[in-house]
Design a protein around this motif. Structure first.
Motif, PDB file in Angstrom:
ATOM      1  N   VAL A 122       8.499   8.782  12.696  1.00 15.67           N
ATOM      2  CA  VAL A 122       7.528   9.112  11.650  1.00 15.67           C
ATOM      3  C   VAL A 122       7.307   7.912  10.724  1.00 15.67           C
ATOM      4  CG1 VAL A 122       7.118  10.572   9.626  1.00 15.67           C
ATOM      5  CG2 VAL A 122       7.943  11.596  11.741  1.00 15.67           C
ATOM      6  N   THR A 123       8.370   7.158  10.451  1.00 18.66           N
ATOM      7  CA  THR A 123       8.225   5.969   9.602  1.00 18.66           C
ATOM      8  C   THR A 123       7.358   4.922  10.289  1.00 18.66           C
ATOM      9  OG1 THR A 123      10.419   6.375   8.652  1.00 18.66           O
ATOM     10  CG2 THR A 123       9.485   4.190   8.342  1.00 18.66           C
ATOM     11  N   ILE A 124       7.522   4.735  11.598  1.00 14.16           N
ATOM     12  CA  ILE A 124       6.656   3.823  12.353  1.00 14.16           C
ATOM     13  C   ILE A 124       5.193   4.240  12.175  1.00 14.16           C
ATOM     14  CG2 ILE A 124       5.973   3.047  14.661  1.00 14.16           C
ATOM     15  CD1 ILE A 124       8.939   3.338  15.488  1.00 14.16           C
ATOM     16  N   THR A 125       4.937   5.539  12.299  1.00 16.53           N
ATOM     17  CA  THR A 125       3.579   6.071  12.133  1.00 16.53           C
ATOM     18  C   THR A 125       3.040   5.750  10.743  1.00 16.53           C
ATOM     19  OG1 THR A 125       4.194   7.920  13.563  1.00 16.53           O
ATOM     20  CG2 THR A 125       2.150   8.134  12.319  1.00 16.53           C
ATOM     21  N   ALA A 126       3.849   6.024   9.721  1.00 10.78           N
ATOM     22  CA  ALA A 126       3.406   5.836   8.339  1.00 10.78           C
ATOM     23  C   ALA A 126       3.087   4.374   8.049  1.00 10.78           C
ATOM     24  CB  ALA A 126       4.468   6.349   7.379  1.00 10.78           C
ATOM     25  N   VAL A 127       3.963   3.453   8.502  1.00  8.99           N
ATOM     26  CA  VAL A 127       3.733   2.030   8.254  1.00  8.99           C
ATOM     27  C   VAL A 127       2.460   1.560   8.963  1.00  8.99           C
ATOM     28  CG1 VAL A 127       4.646  -0.297   8.605  1.00  8.99           C
ATOM     29  CG2 VAL A 127       6.161   1.523   7.828  1.00  8.99           C
ATOM     30  N   ALA A 128       2.245   2.012  10.202  1.00 12.78           N
ATOM     31  CA  ALA A 128       1.027   1.652  10.935  1.00 12.78           C
ATOM     32  C   ALA A 128      -0.218   2.186  10.221  1.00 12.78           C
ATOM     33  CB  ALA A 128       1.084   2.181  12.362  1.00 12.78           C
ATOM     34  N   GLU A 129      -0.130   3.411   9.703  1.00 11.76           N
ATOM     35  CA  GLU A 129      -1.253   4.010   8.979  1.00 11.76           C
ATOM     36  C   GLU A 129      -1.547   3.241   7.688  1.00 11.76           C
ATOM     37  OE1 GLU A 129      -3.280   6.804   9.314  1.00 11.76           O
ATOM     38  OE2 GLU A 129      -2.648   7.298  11.340  1.00 11.76           O
ATOM     39  N   PHE A 130      -0.508   2.949   6.914  1.00 12.66           N
ATOM     40  CA  PHE A 130      -0.704   2.195   5.668  1.00 12.66           C
ATOM     41  C   PHE A 130      -1.256   0.801   5.966  1.00 12.66           C
ATOM     42  CE2 PHE A 130       2.809   4.974   3.789  1.00 12.66           C
ATOM     43  CZ  PHE A 130       1.908   5.747   3.059  1.00 12.66           C
ATOM     44  N   GLY A 131      -0.753   0.187   7.034  1.00 15.39           N
ATOM     45  CA  GLY A 131      -1.221  -1.148   7.400  1.00 15.39           C
ATOM     46  C   GLY A 131      -2.669  -1.167   7.827  1.00 15.39           C
ATOM     47  N   GLY A 132      -3.135  -0.056   8.415  1.00 16.65           N
ATOM     48  CA  GLY A 132      -4.526   0.033   8.848  1.00 16.65           C
ATOM     49  C   GLY A 132      -5.507  -0.210   7.720  1.00 16.65           C
ATOM     50  N   GLY A 133      -5.188   0.277   6.533  1.00 20.11           N
ATOM     51  CA  GLY A 133      -6.057   0.078   5.381  1.00 20.11           C
ATOM     52  C   GLY A 133      -6.188  -1.387   5.006  1.00 20.11           C
ATOM     53  N   PHE A 134      -5.083  -2.155   5.118  1.00 15.68           N
ATOM     54  CA  PHE A 134      -5.117  -3.581   4.785  1.00 15.68           C
ATOM     55  C   PHE A 134      -5.884  -4.374   5.850  1.00 15.68           C
ATOM     56  CE2 PHE A 134      -1.465  -2.240   2.207  1.00 15.68           C
ATOM     57  CZ  PHE A 134      -1.802  -2.828   0.991  1.00 15.68           C
ATOM     58  N   VAL A 135      -5.762  -3.953   7.131  1.00 17.04           N
ATOM     59  CA  VAL A 135      -6.542  -4.609   8.189  1.00 17.04           C
ATOM     60  C   VAL A 135      -8.033  -4.407   7.930  1.00 17.04           C
ATOM     61  CG1 VAL A 135      -7.078  -4.621  10.657  1.00 17.04           C
ATOM     62  CG2 VAL A 135      -4.709  -4.377   9.912  1.00 17.04           C
ATOM     63  N   ALA A 136      -8.389  -3.181   7.543  1.00 17.13           N
ATOM     64  CA  ALA A 136      -9.793  -2.897   7.235  1.00 17.13           C
ATOM     65  C   ALA A 136     -10.278  -3.753   6.067  1.00 17.13           C
ATOM     66  CB  ALA A 136      -9.953  -1.409   6.907  1.00 17.13           C
ATOM     67  N   ALA A 137      -9.434  -3.903   5.030  1.00 13.95           N
ATOM     68  CA  ALA A 137      -9.812  -4.720   3.870  1.00 13.95           C
ATOM     69  C   ALA A 137      -9.965  -6.188   4.263  1.00 13.95           C
ATOM     70  CB  ALA A 137      -8.759  -4.574   2.776  1.00 13.95           C
ATOM     71  N   LEU A 138      -9.129  -6.654   5.166  1.00 10.84           N
ATOM     72  CA  LEU A 138      -9.197  -8.050   5.605  1.00 10.84           C
ATOM     73  C   LEU A 138     -10.550  -8.353   6.235  1.00 10.84           C
ATOM     74  CD1 LEU A 138      -7.877 -10.805   6.231  1.00 10.84           C
ATOM     75  CD2 LEU A 138      -6.947  -9.793   8.320  1.00 10.84           C
TER      76      LEU A 138
END
Length: 516
Positions: A122-138
């Motif tokens: 679940v932590t892997i999922t959460a980190v990937a989800e949170f990271g997705g927002g930063f990739v989009a911002a990039l």
């Protein structure tokens, strides 16, 4: 004992201790102290922790919430010291599973590891989800649910490909992630502190109205997540113990370095953002739920903030990579001891790159499926991740409790790294801290709905009950009779004999056949 030819760096002492524990060397020991520390550090990831919880913790507890980083850091350092003694005696792949098995028994180890592996997934999922927002911002793309799903899956795939390339690649990417983390948290934190300060240092003793008219102690306790979400991941150093040269000395040091460097980094980063926030009161009042991009933009400019987003995304990839590595080694260790359905498949270790590819597939695909569920029900991300941190803390304390039980029965840790006469005192203090931390995580929230108030307890309860039912009905442990359990005192005595140059392992210490 047999050691494969592709392990040129495995020392005779490392392999002799592994043989005394009932296993032969199958991994490549190509990871040194700094690579091992980098793995734990990027799993702990102060950058990810601070960025994910900055606004949330300020809106609950105000600027004094920063002191939880200090409190939890000291508490988790006690836990890391206990782990250091355990891993020094048991430098086995999988970390928490083999530690609890050898300190208690296989059924105890099974349920503890069941909770832990789901928490990691679940932590892997959460980190990937949170990271997705930063990739989009990039890439200046709106972070719609579809975009976040695609970027999260992309992060999982990139990390998986790096992991299957082998331990050397894992070590290199972890070091790159460590550099990104240090740039992202230390360098930027210092820059903000020195050159972009908008607030006085006294603000860290000013609640700024957080909690309203309630006594601030209750408000301060509610803000504990700002520290509790940050300080785990150091156990990953032990998950890859069979891939580290001189693990009995290096892994305890790597765990301690992870906590100390991670704590200082997180503290600098959090303090920098608080002091550089132009409208700190607005963040505390909950009017700005995502203030960090604005602080970056005002401090670094558009180009500078884009460059920094590259650093952030690198840190997120490295964090996912480290999480996958830790989870896969636990599943591999489970499979090697024949404790799960499909154990032979999970324990497959190709000679070419000597990493548990099938276990890596599991800890990559399951998070992708959870990402699909979150895409379908976006409001569930907080709920499915709420239990993860508590599950990890419960697993940690299961190790601390098992170690204390063995100490009270006469165990004196025999690894080359140990606390000597301070061991018992540290062990008791670590358990007391851990129980307090679990209470803080599981206590009901302020929401009106029953589910939202008790979501952490409900999540932990569901995983525990499901695991206990499976353990009682399917008896996954029944295939693992030949693997030692609860042998801490005997192994300690045997290791002392080895170092004195006396005798071979007693039959109770080494299984009748080598476990492959």
């Amino acid at each position: 004992m047999t050691t494969s030819a592709h392990h040129p760096r495995a020392s005779s002492a490392d392999e002799e201790q592994l043989a005394a524990l009932g296993y032969s060397g199958e991994f490549e020991r190509s990871m040194g102290l700094w690579a091992n520390m980098a793995l734990g550090f990027t799993y702990l990831s102060p950058l990810v922790g601070v960025y994910s919880l900055f606004a949330f913790s300020l809106s609950i507890g105000g600027p004094p919430a920063i002191w939880w980083i200090v409190i939890v850091g000291i508490g988790q350092l006690l836990v890391a010291l206990v782990f250091g003694e355990v891993v020094s005696q048991y430098p086995l792949a999988g970390g928490i599973y083999p530690w609890t098995r050898r300190l208690w028994n296989r059924r105890y180890a099974w349920i503890v590891s069941w909770v832990y592996i789901w928490a990691v997934i679940v932590t892997i999922t959460a980190v990937a989800e949170f990271g997705g927002g930063f990739v989009a911002a990039l890439f200046s793309v709106a972070a719609t649910p579809g975009v976040v799903l695609l970027t999260a899956v992309g992060l999982l795939v990139v990390a998986f490909l790096a992991n299957v390339s082998g331990t050397r690649t894992l070590a290199r990417v972890a070091k790159i992630g460590l550099a990104a983390e240090l740039i992202g948290v230390v360098a930027l934190g210092l820059y903000l502190l020195l050159f972009r300060r908008e607030q006085p240092f006294s603000v860290f003793f000013d609640a700024m109205g957080a909690g309203g008219d309630e006594a601030y102690l209750a408000t301060f306790l509610a803000a504990s997540l700002s520290g509790l979400f940050l300080f785990y991941g150091f156990e990953a150093c032990g998950d890859v113990a069979e891939e580290v040269s001189d693990p009995t000395r290096r892994i305890p040091k790597a765990m301690i370095l992870t906590i100390v460097v991670g704590g200082v980094s997180g503290l600098l980063s959090y303090a920098g953002y608080v002091l550089a926030a132009p409208d700190l009161q607005g963040i505390v009042d909950g009017e700005n739920a995502d203030p960090i991009p604005g602080i970056l933009e005002s401090s670094l400019g558009t180009v500078g903030s884009k460059i920094f987003l590259v650093v952030i995304v690198t840190a997120f990839i490295s964090c996912v990579l480290s999480l996958q590595a830790a989870g896969s080694r636990l599943l591999y260790s489970f499979g090697r001891d024949r404790m799960l359905p499909g154990s032979r498949w999970l324990a497959h270790l190709p000679e070419r790159n000597a990493v548990p590819i099938n276990a890596l597939i599991v800890v990559s695909v399951l998070p992708m499926l959870i990402c699909l569920f979150v895409f379908w029900r976006p409001d569930t991300l907080a709920r499915v991740t709420a239990f993860a941190v508590c599950g990890i803390y419960i697993s940690f304390q299961a190790v601390v409790l098992a170690a204390l039980r063995q100490r009270l029965r006469g165990w004196r840790p025999a690894g080359l790294w140990n606390l000597g006469s301070w061991g018992l005192v540290v062990n008791v203090a670590a358990l007391a801290y851990g129980l307090f931390a679990i209470y803080l995580l599981i206590r009901p929230g302020d929401a009106d709905a029953f589910l939202d108030r008790w979501i952490v307890a409900i999540g932990v309860g569901i995983v525990l009950v499901a695991g206990l039912l499976y353990l009682a009905i399917a008896r996954p442990d029944r295939h693992s009779d030949g693997v030692p359990e609860g042998d801490a005192i005997e192994v300690a005595a045997h290791l002392q004999q080895i170092r004195r140059g006396a005798g071979n392992a007693p039959s109770s210490t080494v299984p009748s056949e080598e476990i492959r």
